[in-house]
Write a protein that holds these residues in place. Structure first.
Motif, PDB file in Angstrom:
ATOM      1  N   THR A 118       0.806  -1.221   0.000  1.00  0.00           N
ATOM      2  CA  THR A 118       0.000   0.000   0.000  1.00  0.00           C
ATOM      3  C   THR A 118       0.840   1.272   0.000  1.00  0.00           C
ATOM      4  OG1 THR A 118      -1.777  -1.204   1.147  1.00  0.00           O
ATOM      5  CG2 THR A 118      -1.895   1.205   1.148  1.00  0.00           C
ATOM      6  N   PRO A 119       1.884   1.407   0.819  1.00  0.00           N
ATOM      7  CA  PRO A 119       2.666   2.658   0.789  1.00  0.00           C
ATOM      8  C   PRO A 119       3.300   2.938  -0.572  1.00  0.00           C
ATOM      9  CG  PRO A 119       3.164   1.393   2.774  1.00  0.00           C
ATOM     10  CD  PRO A 119       2.374   0.493   1.873  1.00  0.00           C
ATOM     11  N   PHE A 120       3.769   1.888  -1.248  1.00  0.00           N
ATOM     12  CA  PHE A 120       4.368   2.096  -2.568  1.00  0.00           C
ATOM     13  C   PHE A 120       3.314   2.540  -3.576  1.00  0.00           C
ATOM     14  CE2 PHE A 120       7.289  -1.140  -0.702  1.00  0.00           C
ATOM     15  CZ  PHE A 120       8.447  -0.377  -0.734  1.00  0.00           C
ATOM     16  N   TRP A 121       2.168   1.866  -3.575  1.00  0.00           N
ATOM     17  CA  TRP A 121       1.126   2.231  -4.538  1.00  0.00           C
ATOM     18  C   TRP A 121       0.679   3.673  -4.345  1.00  0.00           C
ATOM     19  CZ3 TRP A 121      -1.041   0.930  -8.971  1.00  0.00           C
ATOM     20  CH2 TRP A 121      -2.235   1.557  -9.316  1.00  0.00           C
ATOM     21  N   MET A 122       0.448   4.068  -3.113  1.00  0.00           N
ATOM     22  CA  MET A 122      -0.040   5.417  -2.847  1.00  0.00           C
ATOM     23  C   MET A 122       0.977   6.480  -3.229  1.00  0.00           C
ATOM     24  SD  MET A 122      -3.122   5.392  -1.986  1.00  0.00           S
ATOM     25  CE  MET A 122      -4.437   4.376  -1.318  1.00  0.00           C
ATOM     26  N   ALA A 123       2.250   6.097  -3.270  1.00  0.00           N
ATOM     27  CA  ALA A 123       3.286   7.049  -3.689  1.00  0.00           C
ATOM     28  C   ALA A 123       3.423   7.097  -5.207  1.00  0.00           C
ATOM     29  CB  ALA A 123       4.624   6.672  -3.059  1.00  0.00           C
ATOM     30  N   SER A 140      -4.089  10.895  -4.447  1.00  0.00           N
ATOM     31  CA  SER A 140      -4.540  11.953  -3.539  1.00  0.00           C
ATOM     32  C   SER A 140      -6.050  12.142  -3.640  1.00  0.00           C
ATOM     33  CB  SER A 140      -3.823  13.270  -3.854  1.00  0.00           C
ATOM     34  OG  SER A 140      -4.067  13.677  -5.196  1.00  0.00           O
ATOM     35  N   GLU A 141      -6.609  11.919  -4.826  1.00  0.00           N
ATOM     36  CA  GLU A 141      -8.059  12.009  -4.994  1.00  0.00           C
ATOM     37  C   GLU A 141      -8.744  10.945  -4.153  1.00  0.00           C
ATOM     38  OE1 GLU A 141     -10.011  12.603  -8.999  1.00  0.00           O
ATOM     39  OE2 GLU A 141     -10.621  10.527  -8.602  1.00  0.00           O
ATOM     40  N   TYR A 142      -8.181   9.744  -4.155  1.00  0.00           N
ATOM     41  CA  TYR A 142      -8.766   8.679  -3.339  1.00  0.00           C
ATOM     42  C   TYR A 142      -8.685   9.024  -1.858  1.00  0.00           C
ATOM     43  CZ  TYR A 142      -9.795   4.265  -1.151  1.00  0.00           C
ATOM     44  OH  TYR A 142     -10.351   3.304  -0.352  1.00  0.00           O
ATOM     45  N   PRO A 202     -15.142   1.032   3.642  1.00  0.00           N
ATOM     46  CA  PRO A 202     -14.246  -0.128   3.572  1.00  0.00           C
ATOM     47  C   PRO A 202     -12.791   0.315   3.412  1.00  0.00           C
ATOM     48  CG  PRO A 202     -16.177  -0.502   2.213  1.00  0.00           C
ATOM     49  CD  PRO A 202     -16.236   0.933   2.673  1.00  0.00           C
ATOM     50  N   GLU A 203     -11.892  -0.523   3.888  1.00  0.00           N
ATOM     51  CA  GLU A 203     -10.458  -0.243   3.808  1.00  0.00           C
ATOM     52  C   GLU A 203      -9.910  -0.762   2.485  1.00  0.00           C
ATOM     53  OE1 GLU A 203      -6.430  -1.005   6.485  1.00  0.00           O
ATOM     54  OE2 GLU A 203      -8.185  -2.298   6.744  1.00  0.00           O
ATOM     55  N   LEU A 204      -9.047   0.031   1.861  1.00  0.00           N
ATOM     56  CA  LEU A 204      -8.381  -0.379   0.628  1.00  0.00           C
ATOM     57  C   LEU A 204      -6.956  -0.804   0.948  1.00  0.00           C
ATOM     58  CD1 LEU A 204      -8.363  -0.600  -2.505  1.00  0.00           C
ATOM     59  CD2 LEU A 204      -7.481   1.751  -2.530  1.00  0.00           C
ATOM     60  N   SER A 251      -6.541  -1.967 -19.034  1.00  0.00           N
ATOM     61  CA  SER A 251      -5.866  -0.893 -18.310  1.00  0.00           C
ATOM     62  C   SER A 251      -4.587  -0.525 -19.051  1.00  0.00           C
ATOM     63  CB  SER A 251      -5.560  -1.349 -16.878  1.00  0.00           C
ATOM     64  OG  SER A 251      -5.005  -0.318 -16.111  1.00  0.00           O
ATOM     65  N   TYR A 252      -3.764   0.314 -18.437  1.00  0.00           N
ATOM     66  CA  TYR A 252      -2.462   0.640 -19.012  1.00  0.00           C
ATOM     67  C   TYR A 252      -1.515  -0.552 -18.839  1.00  0.00           C
ATOM     68  CZ  TYR A 252      -1.169   1.314 -14.132  1.00  0.00           C
ATOM     69  OH  TYR A 252      -0.960   1.104 -12.793  1.00  0.00           O
ATOM     70  N   VAL A 253      -0.444  -0.551 -19.564  1.00  0.00           N
ATOM     71  CA  VAL A 253       0.543  -1.628 -19.472  1.00  0.00           C
ATOM     72  C   VAL A 253       1.591  -1.258 -18.429  1.00  0.00           C
ATOM     73  CG1 VAL A 253       2.343  -2.909 -20.710  1.00  0.00           C
ATOM     74  CG2 VAL A 253       0.174  -2.363 -21.845  1.00  0.00           C
ATOM     75  N   TYR A 254       1.868  -2.178 -17.522  1.00  0.00           N
ATOM     76  CA  TYR A 254       2.935  -1.955 -16.535  1.00  0.00           C
ATOM     77  C   TYR A 254       3.697  -3.257 -16.347  1.00  0.00           C
ATOM     78  CZ  TYR A 254       0.215  -4.375 -12.894  1.00  0.00           C
ATOM     79  OH  TYR A 254      -0.473  -5.316 -12.161  1.00  0.00           O
ATOM     80  N   THR A 255       4.919  -3.163 -15.901  1.00  0.00           N
ATOM     81  CA  THR A 255       5.760  -4.350 -15.717  1.00  0.00           C
ATOM     82  C   THR A 255       6.414  -4.410 -14.348  1.00  0.00           C
ATOM     83  OG1 THR A 255       7.669  -3.221 -16.697  1.00  0.00           O
ATOM     84  CG2 THR A 255       6.261  -4.503 -18.186  1.00  0.00           C
ATOM     85  N   ARG A 256       6.285  -3.333 -13.559  1.00  0.00           N
ATOM     86  CA  ARG A 256       6.986  -3.262 -12.279  1.00  0.00           C
ATOM     87  C   ARG A 256       6.085  -2.634 -11.224  1.00  0.00           C
ATOM     88  NH1 ARG A 256      12.781  -2.825 -13.045  1.00  0.00           N
ATOM     89  NH2 ARG A 256      12.870  -1.536 -11.175  1.00  0.00           N
ATOM     90  N   ILE A 257       6.423  -2.903  -9.979  1.00  0.00           N
ATOM     91  CA  ILE A 257       5.778  -2.181  -8.877  1.00  0.00           C
ATOM     92  C   ILE A 257       6.311  -0.757  -8.847  1.00  0.00           C
ATOM     93  CG2 ILE A 257       5.429  -2.082  -6.382  1.00  0.00           C
ATOM     94  CD1 ILE A 257       4.104  -4.506  -7.676  1.00  0.00           C
ATOM     95  N   ASP A 258       7.624  -0.624  -9.020  1.00  0.00           N
ATOM     96  CA  ASP A 258       8.285   0.672  -8.894  1.00  0.00           C
ATOM     97  C   ASP A 258       8.310   1.403 -10.230  1.00  0.00           C
ATOM     98  OD1 ASP A 258      10.041  -1.418  -9.653  1.00  0.00           O
ATOM     99  OD2 ASP A 258      11.773  -0.168  -9.245  1.00  0.00           O
ATOM    100  N   GLU A 259       7.130   1.817 -10.685  1.00  0.00           N
ATOM    101  CA  GLU A 259       7.023   2.672 -11.855  1.00  0.00           C
ATOM    102  C   GLU A 259       5.841   3.598 -11.639  1.00  0.00           C
ATOM    103  OE1 GLU A 259       4.466   0.803 -15.306  1.00  0.00           O
ATOM    104  OE2 GLU A 259       6.082  -0.605 -14.829  1.00  0.00           O
ATOM    105  N   ALA A 260       5.737   4.611 -12.461  1.00  0.00           N
ATOM    106  CA  ALA A 260       4.604   5.534 -12.354  1.00  0.00           C
ATOM    107  C   ALA A 260       3.348   4.817 -12.842  1.00  0.00           C
ATOM    108  CB  ALA A 260       4.856   6.783 -13.184  1.00  0.00           C
ATOM    109  N   HIS A 261       2.374   4.693 -11.965  1.00  0.00           N
ATOM    110  CA  HIS A 261       1.117   4.023 -12.309  1.00  0.00           C
ATOM    111  C   HIS A 261       0.091   5.102 -12.626  1.00  0.00           C
ATOM    112  CE1 HIS A 261       2.381  -0.076 -11.404  1.00  0.00           C
ATOM    113  NE2 HIS A 261       3.129   0.469 -10.468  1.00  0.00           N
ATOM    114  N   HIS A 262      -0.403   5.083 -13.843  1.00  0.00           N
ATOM    115  CA  HIS A 262      -1.113   6.237 -14.385  1.00  0.00           C
ATOM    116  C   HIS A 262      -2.617   6.252 -14.129  1.00  0.00           C
ATOM    117  CE1 HIS A 262       2.589   7.328 -16.345  1.00  0.00           C
ATOM    118  NE2 HIS A 262       2.659   6.146 -16.919  1.00  0.00           N
ATOM    119  N   GLU A 263      -3.166   5.175 -13.647  1.00  0.00           N
ATOM    120  CA  GLU A 263      -4.618   5.137 -13.632  1.00  0.00           C
ATOM    121  C   GLU A 263      -5.217   4.743 -12.295  1.00  0.00           C
ATOM    122  OE1 GLU A 263      -6.850   3.334 -16.716  1.00  0.00           O
ATOM    123  OE2 GLU A 263      -5.496   3.981 -18.283  1.00  0.00           O
ATOM    124  N   MET A 264      -4.829   5.390 -11.193  1.00  0.00           N
ATOM    125  CA  MET A 264      -5.647   5.137 -10.018  1.00  0.00           C
ATOM    126  C   MET A 264      -7.021   5.765 -10.231  1.00  0.00           C
ATOM    127  SD  MET A 264      -4.986   5.388  -5.937  1.00  0.00           S
ATOM    128  CE  MET A 264      -6.246   4.736  -4.833  1.00  0.00           C
TER     129      MET A 264
END
Length: 456
Positions: A131-136, A142-144, A153-155, A194-207
């Motif tokens: 969770t800390p990595f995703w939120m960063a 920030s919208e969420y 409910p908890e995410l 969704s968008y294409v991703y390959t890593r946890i540590d990358e910019a995730h564009h679609e929360m």
């Protein structure tokens, strides 16, 4: 001398680096020396006369800078399991932990076959908390945070170390804190591509794409067009509406008061990986096990396991929904198809699945799939010789989208009466609306209605 061997699966994964694996065995508060170590393995010798030991493990993931986010390091999994030394110092016995009324859910202990005075412990590291990595890293996080209300409910963002998809999300309602039975219900929701991703540590564009399903509409005149429960002019799009409606899954789940966890496997493009295969029940069970271990559900309860399993899908996510059902017909008990693609071609299989189970629940909403949905319902009821409450096709036909038929649809389309007959607008209503429901951000949505009428 008693020997203890500790292992964990998927060692060396980016979320389970060797450098971040702190696995120790303590006796009287003092760490015992390692007898040997290798990737994913730690071995200890327990001195004769020792009465009690405690296994402590913490796995920490570390990533370098990602865009504007600096280097980060966070624990993703922590366990602690005490053991009593029994049988004259030749065996380990896991001590009960009050929070679980048994041993730790993520620690499996057994005596090694054909080895005298040795024990094997496996730490379940298939899912970890990211969770800390995703939120960063995620855009619109920030919208969420701003719109997620206390008491909702908890995410929890989960990292899957065994393959794809790498990221899963769990929506855990308050009702899961004290489920009425040891089997905790779970619905796995498949979203469109969704968008294409390959890593946890990358910019995730679609929360944004997650917020759209989880958060409820914002009842403000100047709210962004993708946060509302109505279509509004969007100057950036030539005053055509940005065709998304907030679905309000969190609100629906909370108000249904059902002890059900909703899992969102996060695809890379349209690839849901193992989530659509025969391993889905085990994966859902593993996610629940981690949530239980962290006491996010079934607090101070024992023997928790996966109960009823449901699959749900919207739009192109329906292709994955039907694939998941095909691979798990004996285990899936509820299906929610929100104008799901592939319904017509999968209708025979859906009917066969439903008729084979006395506890099957099938709920369908429609826009493009109106005819296919109604055909499934009619086929099931024809065989049954009358109405079957466990299957619904909502709405039954296009007349439900006519003016005056549904106050919620009238509310949604108010600014675009000339577009009332457009199926792409109906398609958006199929993931949000209720039939028949009053307008507003607290409308009885399809999901809430399905949950309330479910067997969870």
């Amino acid at each position: 001398m008693l020997k203890l061997r500790v292992t964990w699966p998927n060692a060396g994964h980016a979320l389970l680096p060797e450098a971040g694996a702190d696995v120790r065995l303590e006796a009287g508060g003092t760490p015992l020396p390692l007898a040997s170590m290798s990737p994913g393995v730690r071995e200890f010798d327990i001195p004769d006369g020792t009465a009690r030991v405690v296994l402590k493990a913490m796995f920490t993931a570390s990533f370098g800078p990602v865009g504007r986010v600096g280097a980060m390091s966070h624990p993703v999994l922590q366990v602690e399991q005490p053991y009593e030394i029994v049988a004259g110092g030749t065996m380990l016995e896991a001590a009960n932990i009050p929070a679980y009324v048994k041993g730790h859910p993520l620690v499996d202990t057994k005596v090694m076959a054909n080895v005298n005075g040795a024990a094997l412990v496996q730490i379940r590291t298939e899912f970890v908390n990211i969770t800390p990595f995703w939120m960063a890293y995620a855009a619109s996080a920030s919208e969420y945070v701003a719109e997620h209300q206390p008491g909702d409910p908890e995410l929890v963002a989960l990292g899957y170390t065994g393959g794809k998809p790498l990221i899963w999300f769990a929506t855990v309602p308050a009702a899961c804190a004290a489920p009425p039975a040891s089997g905790v219900g779970c619905i796995v929701f498949f979203r469109p591509e969704s968008y294409v991703y390959t890593r946890i540590d990358e910019a995730h564009h679609e929360m944004f794409g997650l917020n759209r399903y989880l958060l409820k509409p914002v009842d403000e005149p100047h709210a962004d067009v993708w946060r509302r429960d109505v279509f509004r002019p969007n100057p950036a799009e030539g005053n055509h509406p940005f065709v998304h409606l907030r679905a309000g899954f969190e609100d629906a789940l909370a108000r249904s008061q059902k002890p059900v966890v909703i899992l969102h496997p996060w695809p890379s493009g349209s690839d849901f990986g193992a989530a659509i295969g025969a391993s889905l029940p085990a994966l859902a069970g593993g996610a629940l096990r981690l949530l239980w271990a962290e006491q996010r559900l079934a607090r101070n309860r024992g023997a928790i396991q996966l109960g009823r399993l449901g699959v749900a899908g919207y739009s192109a996510g329906g292709l994955s929904l039907w694939a998941a059902l095909a691979g798990n017909r004996q285990r899936v008990s509820e299906v929610y198809a929100f104008d799901a693609r592939g319904t017509s071609s999968n209708a025979p299989a859906a009917i066969q699945w439903f008729n084979a189970r006395s506890d099957a629940v099938l709920r369908m909403t429609g826009a493009y799939q109106l005819t296919a949905n109604e055909g499934i319902r009619i086929s099931i009821e024809k065989l049954a010789g009358g109405p079957v409450a466990r299957v619904t096709a909502t709405p039954p036909d296009s007349k439900a989208y006519e003016a005056g038929s549904n106050p919620l649809w009238d509310h949604v389309i108010a600014a675009y009466p000339h577009s009332r007959e457009r199926k792409d607008y109906w398609h958006q209503f199929a993931i949000f609306g209720g039939y028949v429901a009053m307008p507003g951000p607290f409308a009885l949505t399809f999901l809430q209605q399905f949950l309330q009428e479910s067997l969870f």
